[in-house]
Design a protein around this motif. Structure first.
Motif, PDB file in Angstrom:
ATOM      1  N   UNK A   5      35.744  36.185  34.146  1.00 17.93           N
ATOM      2  CA  UNK A   5      34.477  36.169  33.419  1.00 17.93           C
ATOM      3  C   UNK A   5      33.293  36.031  34.364  1.00 17.93           C
ATOM      4  N   UNK A   6      33.559  35.695  35.606  1.00 18.20           N
ATOM      5  CA  UNK A   6      32.475  35.588  36.581  1.00 18.20           C
ATOM      6  C   UNK A   6      32.039  36.962  37.103  1.00 18.20           C
ATOM      7  N   UNK A   7      32.807  38.005  36.744  1.00 23.27           N
ATOM      8  CA  UNK A   7      32.368  39.362  37.051  1.00 23.27           C
ATOM      9  C   UNK A   7      31.199  39.736  36.154  1.00 23.27           C
TER      10      UNK A   7
ATOM     11  N   UNK B 168      42.546  45.763  37.811  1.00 26.71           N
ATOM     12  CA  UNK B 168      42.539  44.360  38.216  1.00 26.71           C
ATOM     13  C   UNK B 168      41.338  44.172  39.130  1.00 26.71           C
ATOM     14  N   UNK B 169      40.469  43.222  38.823  1.00 26.70           N
ATOM     15  CA  UNK B 169      39.259  43.040  39.611  1.00 26.70           C
ATOM     16  C   UNK B 169      39.583  42.519  41.014  1.00 26.70           C
ATOM     17  N   UNK B 170      38.647  42.684  41.919  1.00 28.69           N
ATOM     18  CA  UNK B 170      38.847  42.330  43.325  1.00 28.69           C
ATOM     19  C   UNK B 170      39.196  40.865  43.502  1.00 28.69           C
ATOM     20  N   UNK B 171      38.502  39.972  42.772  1.00 26.69           N
ATOM     21  CA  UNK B 171      38.746  38.540  42.909  1.00 26.69           C
ATOM     22  C   UNK B 171      40.181  38.181  42.539  1.00 26.69           C
ATOM     23  N   UNK B 172      40.696  38.819  41.498  1.00 25.97           N
ATOM     24  CA  UNK B 172      42.068  38.554  41.064  1.00 25.97           C
ATOM     25  C   UNK B 172      43.069  39.115  42.066  1.00 25.97           C
ATOM     26  N   UNK B 173      42.770  40.278  42.631  1.00 31.07           N
ATOM     27  CA  UNK B 173      43.643  40.846  43.661  1.00 31.07           C
ATOM     28  C   UNK B 173      43.738  39.914  44.869  1.00 31.07           C
ATOM     29  N   UNK B 174      42.632  39.282  45.221  1.00 32.92           N
ATOM     30  CA  UNK B 174      42.636  38.330  46.338  1.00 32.92           C
ATOM     31  C   UNK B 174      43.534  37.137  46.030  1.00 32.92           C
TER      32      UNK B 174
END
Length: 210
Positions: free
Chosen positions: A105-107, A126-132
């Motif tokens: 949700x921070x996206x 899958x967003x970048x933050x989750x991939x990290x």
């Protein structure tokens, strides 16, 4: 016309998403509800193209069961998890359970729209933050941990935990590790869950005793 369900406990967020999605997709019908049970009761026979399932920090304990419930009732419907505090240990189980899109949700709202577009095309997002988080949880974990560290933590989580008990702010930790603030906040939440603590003082006590 596409039919999209927004399931989230926060009415302001549901209203905001309703506005942005309708503004972007001209032919769309939005159905909103505060939880899965209420949605099933209000729309028992509704056909859906997409479900956006919002999770807050307080709903994560039952989140995987909600995903499984929706997958059982709507097996052909695309499903996006919109998570307040992504938990690295749950991301892969979500994807295995049939989640098509996953983002924090921070996206920005634009990222959510991008996710919706890609998922409705039959692809995964899958967003970048989750991939990290996935990388830190499942790839970096092969590195050796100190003998007195905590088995549930990945090496990256262990290093972040050490920084936290030293009083370093999450914004500074993000700079040191080259990660976004949202990613570090999500990892902090994961650390607390794994070690069953709810504040830095308890985390410090546990790590000091160890």
């Amino acid at each position: 016309m596409k039919t999209i369900a927004i399931i989230d406990r926060h009415p302001i967020l549901r209203t905001g998403l309703d506005f942005f999605i309708k503004d972007h997709f001209k032919e769309v019908k939005i159905l909103g509800s505060e939880n899965v049970a209420a949605f099933q009761q209000s729309f028992p026979r509704q056909s859906l193209d997409l479900v956006i399932l919002g999770f807050s920090e307080h709903s994560s304990t039952n989140s995987l069961s909600f995903v499984n419930m929706l997958r059982k009732q709507y097996p052909k419907t695309a499903l996006i998890v919109y998570d307040d505090r992504p938990d690295a240990s749950l991301i892969v189980p979500y994807l295995k359970a049939g989640v098509n899109g996953y983002l924090s949700k921070q996206n920005s709202t634009n990222k959510l729209i991008e996710c919706v577009e890609i998922v409705l095309e039959g692809k995964r997002y899958v967003c970048k933050e989750v991939l990290e988080l996935i990388l830190d949880e499942y790839i970096i974990e092969n590195k050796a941990l100190p003998a007195n560290s905590f088995p549930p933590l990945t090496p990256r989580e262990y290093e972040i935990a050490k920084s936290l008990i030293q009083g370093i702010k999450t914004s500074e930790i993000a700079k040191v590790f080259g990660r976004k603030l949202g990613t570090i906040s999500a990892m902090k939440t994961s650390i607390f869950k794994k070690l069953k603590v709810d504040n830095i003082v308890k985390l410090r006590e546990m790590m000091t005793v160890s």
